[in-house]
Write a protein that holds these residues in place. Sequence first.
Motif, PDB file in Angstrom:
ATOM      1  N   ASN A 156       0.776  -1.226   0.021  1.00 49.66           N
ATOM      2  CA  ASN A 156      -0.093   0.046   0.022  1.00 49.66           C
ATOM      3  C   ASN A 156       0.777   1.131   0.036  1.00 49.66           C
ATOM      4  O   ASN A 156       0.275   2.447   0.021  1.00 49.66           O
ATOM      5  N   HIS A 157       2.388   1.161  -0.080  1.00 50.54           N
ATOM      6  CA  HIS A 157       3.267   2.246  -0.136  1.00 50.54           C
ATOM      7  C   HIS A 157       4.142   2.106  -1.315  1.00 50.54           C
ATOM      8  O   HIS A 157       5.244   1.857  -0.987  1.00 50.54           O
ATOM      9  N   LEU A 158       3.611   1.633  -2.395  1.00 48.84           N
ATOM     10  CA  LEU A 158       4.615   1.336  -3.426  1.00 48.84           C
ATOM     11  C   LEU A 158       5.684   2.273  -3.699  1.00 48.84           C
ATOM     12  O   LEU A 158       6.971   1.657  -3.963  1.00 48.84           O
ATOM     13  N   SER A 159       5.456   3.678  -3.825  1.00 50.57           N
ATOM     14  CA  SER A 159       6.513   4.382  -4.107  1.00 50.57           C
ATOM     15  C   SER A 159       7.644   4.437  -3.234  1.00 50.57           C
ATOM     16  O   SER A 159       9.065   4.325  -3.676  1.00 50.57           O
ATOM     17  N   LYS A 160       7.263   4.463  -1.773  1.00 54.71           N
ATOM     18  CA  LYS A 160       8.462   4.301  -0.970  1.00 54.71           C
ATOM     19  C   LYS A 160       9.363   3.172  -1.076  1.00 54.71           C
ATOM     20  O   LYS A 160      10.532   3.256  -0.792  1.00 54.71           O
ATOM     21  N   HIS A 161       8.675   2.109  -1.700  1.00 54.65           N
ATOM     22  CA  HIS A 161       9.617   0.899  -1.697  1.00 54.65           C
ATOM     23  C   HIS A 161      10.180   0.400  -3.247  1.00 54.65           C
ATOM     24  O   HIS A 161      10.718  -0.524  -3.173  1.00 54.65           O
ATOM     25  N   LEU A 162       9.652   1.209  -4.063  1.00 52.66           N
ATOM     26  CA  LEU A 162      10.435   1.146  -5.361  1.00 52.66           C
ATOM     27  C   LEU A 162      12.000   0.777  -5.558  1.00 52.66           C
ATOM     28  O   LEU A 162      12.362  -0.112  -6.179  1.00 52.66           O
ATOM     29  N   PRO A 163      12.768   1.737  -4.843  1.00 50.55           N
ATOM     30  CA  PRO A 163      14.092   1.384  -4.985  1.00 50.55           C
ATOM     31  C   PRO A 163      14.387   0.133  -4.305  1.00 50.55           C
ATOM     32  O   PRO A 163      15.394  -0.616  -4.907  1.00 50.55           O
ATOM     33  N   ALA A 164      13.749  -0.504  -3.065  1.00 54.89           N
ATOM     34  CA  ALA A 164      14.194  -1.880  -2.727  1.00 54.89           C
ATOM     35  C   ALA A 164      13.674  -2.995  -3.655  1.00 54.89           C
ATOM     36  O   ALA A 164      14.272  -3.838  -3.649  1.00 54.89           O
ATOM     37  N   TYR A 165      12.314  -2.461  -4.300  1.00 56.36           N
ATOM     38  CA  TYR A 165      12.078  -3.606  -5.154  1.00 56.36           C
ATOM     39  C   TYR A 165      12.800  -3.737  -6.335  1.00 56.36           C
ATOM     40  O   TYR A 165      13.474  -4.695  -6.817  1.00 56.36           O
ATOM     41  N   GLU A 166      13.580  -2.571  -6.934  1.00 55.01           N
ATOM     42  CA  GLU A 166      14.532  -2.695  -8.080  1.00 55.01           C
ATOM     43  C   GLU A 166      15.705  -3.322  -7.637  1.00 55.01           C
ATOM     44  O   GLU A 166      16.510  -3.976  -8.310  1.00 55.01           O
ATOM     45  N   LYS A 167      16.354  -3.012  -6.359  1.00 55.19           N
ATOM     46  CA  LYS A 167      17.395  -3.814  -5.771  1.00 55.19           C
ATOM     47  C   LYS A 167      17.051  -5.177  -5.869  1.00 55.19           C
ATOM     48  O   LYS A 167      17.936  -6.029  -6.314  1.00 55.19           O
ATOM     49  N   GLU A 168      15.845  -5.554  -5.469  1.00 48.93           N
ATOM     50  CA  GLU A 168      15.708  -6.897  -5.320  1.00 48.93           C
ATOM     51  C   GLU A 168      15.595  -7.793  -6.681  1.00 48.93           C
ATOM     52  O   GLU A 168      15.982  -8.793  -6.973  1.00 48.93           O
ATOM     53  N   VAL A 169      15.032  -6.951  -7.919  1.00 46.17           N
ATOM     54  CA  VAL A 169      15.120  -7.674  -9.186  1.00 46.17           C
ATOM     55  C   VAL A 169      16.734  -7.881  -9.591  1.00 46.17           C
ATOM     56  O   VAL A 169      16.830  -8.883 -10.006  1.00 46.17           O
ATOM     57  N   HIS A 170      17.363  -6.728  -9.455  1.00 48.44           N
ATOM     58  CA  HIS A 170      18.932  -6.802  -9.769  1.00 48.44           C
ATOM     59  C   HIS A 170      19.443  -8.041  -8.847  1.00 48.44           C
ATOM     60  O   HIS A 170      20.342  -8.796  -9.450  1.00 48.44           O
ATOM     61  N   TRP A 171      19.114  -8.114  -7.673  1.00 46.08           N
ATOM     62  CA  TRP A 171      19.659  -9.299  -6.861  1.00 46.08           C
ATOM     63  C   TRP A 171      19.234 -10.608  -7.549  1.00 46.08           C
ATOM     64  O   TRP A 171      19.973 -11.548  -7.469  1.00 46.08           O
ATOM     65  N   LEU A 172      17.805 -11.034  -7.768  1.00 43.68           N
ATOM     66  CA  LEU A 172      17.464 -11.958  -8.472  1.00 43.68           C
ATOM     67  C   LEU A 172      17.995 -12.440  -9.565  1.00 43.68           C
ATOM     68  O   LEU A 172      18.475 -13.584  -9.762  1.00 43.68           O
ATOM     69  N   ILE A 173      18.084 -11.255 -10.525  1.00 39.03           N
ATOM     70  CA  ILE A 173      18.848 -11.518 -11.838  1.00 39.03           C
ATOM     71  C   ILE A 173      20.362 -12.166 -11.592  1.00 39.03           C
ATOM     72  O   ILE A 173      20.702 -13.047 -12.269  1.00 39.03           O
ATOM     73  N   GLU A 174      20.997 -11.363 -10.732  1.00 41.79           N
ATOM     74  CA  GLU A 174      22.358 -12.083 -10.485  1.00 41.79           C
ATOM     75  C   GLU A 174      22.269 -13.561  -9.716  1.00 41.79           C
ATOM     76  O   GLU A 174      23.136 -14.166 -10.196  1.00 41.79           O
ATOM     77  N   LYS A 175      21.354 -13.740  -9.099  1.00 46.60           N
ATOM     78  CA  LYS A 175      21.382 -15.114  -8.265  1.00 46.60           C
ATOM     79  C   LYS A 175      21.142 -16.013  -9.283  1.00 46.60           C
ATOM     80  O   LYS A 175      21.746 -17.148  -9.506  1.00 46.60           O
ATOM     81  N   VAL A 176      20.294 -15.689 -10.148  1.00 47.15           N
ATOM     82  CA  VAL A 176      19.769 -16.640 -11.332  1.00 47.15           C
ATOM     83  C   VAL A 176      20.875 -17.179 -12.403  1.00 47.15           C
ATOM     84  O   VAL A 176      21.243 -18.255 -12.686  1.00 47.15           O
ATOM     85  N   ASP A 177      21.681 -16.070 -12.537  1.00 47.54           N
ATOM     86  CA  ASP A 177      22.713 -15.981 -13.460  1.00 47.54           C
ATOM     87  C   ASP A 177      23.703 -16.829 -12.733  1.00 47.54           C
ATOM     88  O   ASP A 177      24.676 -17.490 -13.527  1.00 47.54           O
ATOM     89  N   GLY A 178      24.072 -16.431 -11.481  1.00 49.52           N
ATOM     90  CA  GLY A 178      25.037 -17.378 -10.885  1.00 49.52           C
ATOM     91  C   GLY A 178      24.755 -18.826 -10.791  1.00 49.52           C
ATOM     92  O   GLY A 178      25.709 -19.672 -11.136  1.00 49.52           O
ATOM     93  N   ILE A 179      23.600 -19.018 -10.621  1.00 51.81           N
ATOM     94  CA  ILE A 179      23.166 -20.651 -10.985  1.00 51.81           C
ATOM     95  C   ILE A 179      23.233 -21.097 -12.033  1.00 51.81           C
ATOM     96  O   ILE A 179      23.760 -22.360 -12.267  1.00 51.81           O
ATOM     97  N   VAL A 180      22.921 -20.267 -13.192  1.00 53.05           N
ATOM     98  CA  VAL A 180      23.007 -20.944 -14.692  1.00 53.05           C
ATOM     99  C   VAL A 180      24.761 -21.140 -14.790  1.00 53.05           C
ATOM    100  O   VAL A 180      24.954 -21.998 -15.601  1.00 53.05           O
ATOM    101  N   SER A 181      25.461 -20.080 -14.458  1.00 53.57           N
ATOM    102  CA  SER A 181      26.887 -20.248 -14.721  1.00 53.57           C
ATOM    103  C   SER A 181      27.528 -21.289 -13.879  1.00 53.57           C
ATOM    104  O   SER A 181      28.367 -21.777 -14.483  1.00 53.57           O
TER     105      SER A 181
END
Length: 270
Positions: free
Chosen positions: A37-62
């Motif tokens: 219910n406070h999306l704007s406040k948490h957008l930076p955190a969400y974006e960091k999480e997306v980067h983190w997820l992409i890095e984690k998946v890339d590590g698994i595939v690598s």
Amino acid sequence: MNVISKKCVHLLKSLVVCSALFTISAQANGPVGDHVNHLSKHLPAYEKEVHWLIEKVDGIVSRYHKDGAKAAHADAVVEHWEAVKFHAAIETNYVLVYASIWQGLFAVKESIDKGLPINDVRKEQTKLTQALWQGLGAVKMAATLQDKGLLAQIQTREGAPTNSIEALDTINTRLNRVVAKYAEKLIDTSVKMVAETYLNLFEGVEGELIALDANLVEDLEKDFNVTLPKAIKSHASVEDVRQIVATMTNKVNRASTLIKNNANNKKDVF
């Protein structure tokens, strides 16, 4: 991040606006955090999480490419996704992409488990990455609409509908969540959600609907009790289940229109 075309942005806006037409209830597997219910406040955190997820998946595939499936620990793909708050933000605002993300997660995991060539695994990884960025774009759009007061408050605890229109809106919300849970390969959960939606919500409005369109009620009863659960239990594709749900939500929308028109006609009489 890839640049999203104007056409895609328009599509995202349309779909997020559609979700604003009804109050979104809690997730089937538990309450969501109030951060939704406070999306704007948490957008930076969400974006960091997306980067983190992409890095984690890339590590698994690598690791899979270098040392094989056992070293890759492909199960961690799903575990990482379930650990982030972005998970709830996308589920409550754009369930279609939420389902696509789950499809992508399992596609990466299963391609590793099956020992497919690295190029095939990378293709699935790319699709997952695109779905994650698309999901973030949808959440950003939802944040803008939320800031303008155009999104309904998201219930972080399950609440009972107070009238037939709210019940029908909740039915559509839950049907879309069935698709999401099915994409997670939660077969039993999906079937249970369909049954509970029918028993706890649809049965409460069908008496009113029968007087307005008995055939529509009969169609929906078959959808709830035969067509949709049968497709889920037979392990139909996610797209097939999505199409069944889309047909059902159209019927539910027709039912909602009938009830609204009937209520207006009664007002006109008096």
